[in-house]
Scaffold this active site. Sequence first.
Site, PDB file in Angstrom:
ATOM      1  N   HIS A  88       0.848  -1.199   0.000  1.00  0.00           N
ATOM      2  CA  HIS A  88       0.000   0.000   0.000  1.00  0.00           C
ATOM      3  C   HIS A  88       0.882   1.247   0.000  1.00  0.00           C
ATOM      4  CE1 HIS A  88      -4.081   1.753   1.156  1.00  0.00           C
ATOM      5  NE2 HIS A  88      -3.273   2.810   1.120  1.00  0.00           N
TER       6      HIS A  88
ATOM      7  N   HIS B  54       1.633   5.116  -2.131  1.00  0.00           N
ATOM      8  CA  HIS B  54       1.209   6.127  -3.107  1.00  0.00           C
ATOM      9  C   HIS B  54       2.422   6.507  -3.958  1.00  0.00           C
ATOM     10  CE1 HIS B  54      -2.852   6.638  -1.473  1.00  0.00           C
ATOM     11  NE2 HIS B  54      -2.273   6.326  -0.316  1.00  0.00           N
TER      12      HIS B  54
ATOM     13  N   GLY C 284      -2.701  12.689  -1.358  1.00  0.00           N
ATOM     14  CA  GLY C 284      -3.090  13.954  -0.732  1.00  0.00           C
ATOM     15  C   GLY C 284      -3.896  14.848  -1.641  1.00  0.00           C
ATOM     16  N   GLY C 285      -3.753  16.147  -1.408  1.00  0.00           N
ATOM     17  CA  GLY C 285      -4.509  17.127  -2.158  1.00  0.00           C
ATOM     18  C   GLY C 285      -5.750  17.618  -1.451  1.00  0.00           C
ATOM     19  N   GLU C 286      -6.006  17.109  -0.243  1.00  0.00           N
ATOM     20  CA  GLU C 286      -7.229  17.523   0.464  1.00  0.00           C
ATOM     21  C   GLU C 286      -7.194  18.977   0.914  1.00  0.00           C
ATOM     22  OE1 GLU C 286      -6.788  13.070   1.673  1.00  0.00           O
ATOM     23  OE2 GLU C 286      -5.460  14.764   1.257  1.00  0.00           O
TER      24      GLU C 286
ATOM     25  N   TYR D 249     -10.567   6.055  -4.838  1.00  0.00           N
ATOM     26  CA  TYR D 249     -11.731   6.302  -3.989  1.00  0.00           C
ATOM     27  C   TYR D 249     -13.022   6.393  -4.804  1.00  0.00           C
ATOM     28  CZ  TYR D 249      -9.141   7.530   0.308  1.00  0.00           C
ATOM     29  OH  TYR D 249      -8.372   7.514   1.433  1.00  0.00           O
TER      30      TYR D 249
ATOM     31  N   LYS E 287      -8.765  -0.941  -6.152  1.00  0.00           N
ATOM     32  CA  LYS E 287      -8.810  -0.143  -4.918  1.00  0.00           C
ATOM     33  C   LYS E 287     -10.142   0.594  -4.845  1.00  0.00           C
ATOM     34  CE  LYS E 287      -7.547   2.867  -1.593  1.00  0.00           C
ATOM     35  NZ  LYS E 287      -6.509   3.879  -1.775  1.00  0.00           N
TER      36      LYS E 287
ATOM     37  N   ARG F  10     -14.763  11.020   2.535  1.00  0.00           N
ATOM     38  CA  ARG F  10     -14.152  11.315   1.238  1.00  0.00           C
ATOM     39  C   ARG F  10     -14.449  10.249   0.190  1.00  0.00           C
ATOM     40  NH1 ARG F  10      -8.209  11.462   3.410  1.00  0.00           N
ATOM     41  NH2 ARG F  10      -9.175   9.788   4.613  1.00  0.00           N
TER      42      ARG F  10
ATOM     43  N   HIS G 250     -10.031   0.902   1.428  1.00  0.00           N
ATOM     44  CA  HIS G 250      -9.678   1.936   2.406  1.00  0.00           C
ATOM     45  C   HIS G 250     -10.836   2.078   3.384  1.00  0.00           C
ATOM     46  CE1 HIS G 250      -8.681   6.106   3.818  1.00  0.00           C
ATOM     47  NE2 HIS G 250     -10.004   6.186   3.862  1.00  0.00           N
TER      48      HIS G 250
ATOM     49  N   HIS H 167      -5.927   0.040   6.790  1.00  0.00           N
ATOM     50  CA  HIS H 167      -5.959   1.035   7.871  1.00  0.00           C
ATOM     51  C   HIS H 167      -6.796   0.523   9.042  1.00  0.00           C
ATOM     52  CE1 HIS H 167      -4.363   3.357   4.655  1.00  0.00           C
ATOM     53  NE2 HIS H 167      -5.507   3.699   4.116  1.00  0.00           N
TER      54      HIS H 167
ATOM     55  N   ARG I 163      -6.636   2.089  12.634  1.00  0.00           N
ATOM     56  CA  ARG I 163      -6.779   3.538  12.830  1.00  0.00           C
ATOM     57  C   ARG I 163      -7.671   3.874  14.023  1.00  0.00           C
ATOM     58  NH1 ARG I 163      -7.635   7.034   8.972  1.00  0.00           N
ATOM     59  NH2 ARG I 163      -7.536   5.791   7.083  1.00  0.00           N
TER      60      ARG I 163
ATOM     61  N   ASP J  67       1.609   2.758   3.714  1.00  0.00           N
ATOM     62  CA  ASP J  67       0.835   3.892   3.203  1.00  0.00           C
ATOM     63  C   ASP J  67       1.792   5.025   2.814  1.00  0.00           C
ATOM     64  OD1 ASP J  67      -1.463   5.230   2.377  1.00  0.00           O
ATOM     65  OD2 ASP J  67      -1.966   5.971   4.379  1.00  0.00           O
TER      66      ASP J  67
END
Length: 389
Positions: free
Chosen positions: A61, A63, A68-70, A130, A155, A162, A194, A223, A226, A284
């Site tokens: 897992h 990237h 990101g980018g949030e 997502y 995925k 989100r 996710h 995750h 978490r 991650d």
Amino acid sequence: MFKLIKKANIYAPESLGINDILIAGDKILKIEKNIEISGLGNLDIIDLGGKTLIPGFVDGHVHLIGGGGEGGYHTRTPEVLLSHLTRAGITTVVGLLGTDCSTRHNESLYAKAKGLTKEGVSAFMFTGGYKVPSETITQSIQKDIVFIDQVIGLKTALSDHRSSQPTIDELSRMASEARVAGLIAGKCGRIVVHLGNSTQGFEPLFTVIEQSDIPISQFIPTHVNRTMHLAEQGMEWLHKGGYVDLTAGINPDKGARGSIKASDFLVQCHTKGIDTHKVCISSDGNGSIPIFNDKRELIGLKVAGFASLLYQFKEMVLTCGMTITEAITPLTQSPAECLGLAETKGQISPGKDADFLVLNEQLDITHTYARGICHLKDGVSLIKGTFES
């Protein structure tokens, strides 16, 4: 062409004791107590003097092209560099997309996976992200998995504000399509899921396996550590025979409030008598770590690294009292099996790829070998990515 590793204390993951390893090209050819070679000109002999040798980490897992980018365009995390992987002991890596399926694309992810493979590690990917319907390269989940060499599965995201909030029917169809594609192509064809902080957690997954013929092994919930709520559901999922993926960097000691360390999750499983051979640990890496307030407003952002894998391994051995075999299995053999890569990855064994790490007495990585080539020697990167300085 040929390498002879002498006097290695091998954990394959099971303990083999002190042995020699003969490597031909990128493959392990032979493991014996004492291998003597004569008349072979092109032979590199490395005497480890009893140092510990384990399989290279299989990180399922990552990237690879950033995440990101949030928090706006400036919060898109960077691409992964080759030496960042090998310094962390990662010799096999699987990339995927996250929240951003608009400025990040599976085509670019595929190119990155091919590039890293050319540079010396083994890189694969999950299509999708997502977003539902899934963003793919061929406009088909099944065709991506069947026809694109590096694509091993799909995925998606659940239980997160989100995500695209897929219905049970949509989730079932995606899982079925990926499963059939995996059967056709001889790949794992699994779907990485996710899981966010929503209280429903695993519930959509439990519903799918209860209401359909889709086996529990089709999903890789990630995750899972978490929150304690997710961890408890994850243990139930394990008990029913499913895989779970823990994130090494999720750590309450490092600010992840309400979470549980991967090492502590495994300890609790052992205490409860839950079989852990389907527990995987991933980094991650290069994903964003967004920090939201109670109103789900972004108030901070960090980038996940790769050192968390070794940190958790050492934590399991030095703090939790696990054996080296127990500690490396969720970082090597288990993810290799989960990802459909066990034929060549995850173990020190004749016929497998020559992916291995050498550890010192403090269990730090001194050497990383990927496909028979030394990338890290005495803690120094010998091989860097094409554009690394």
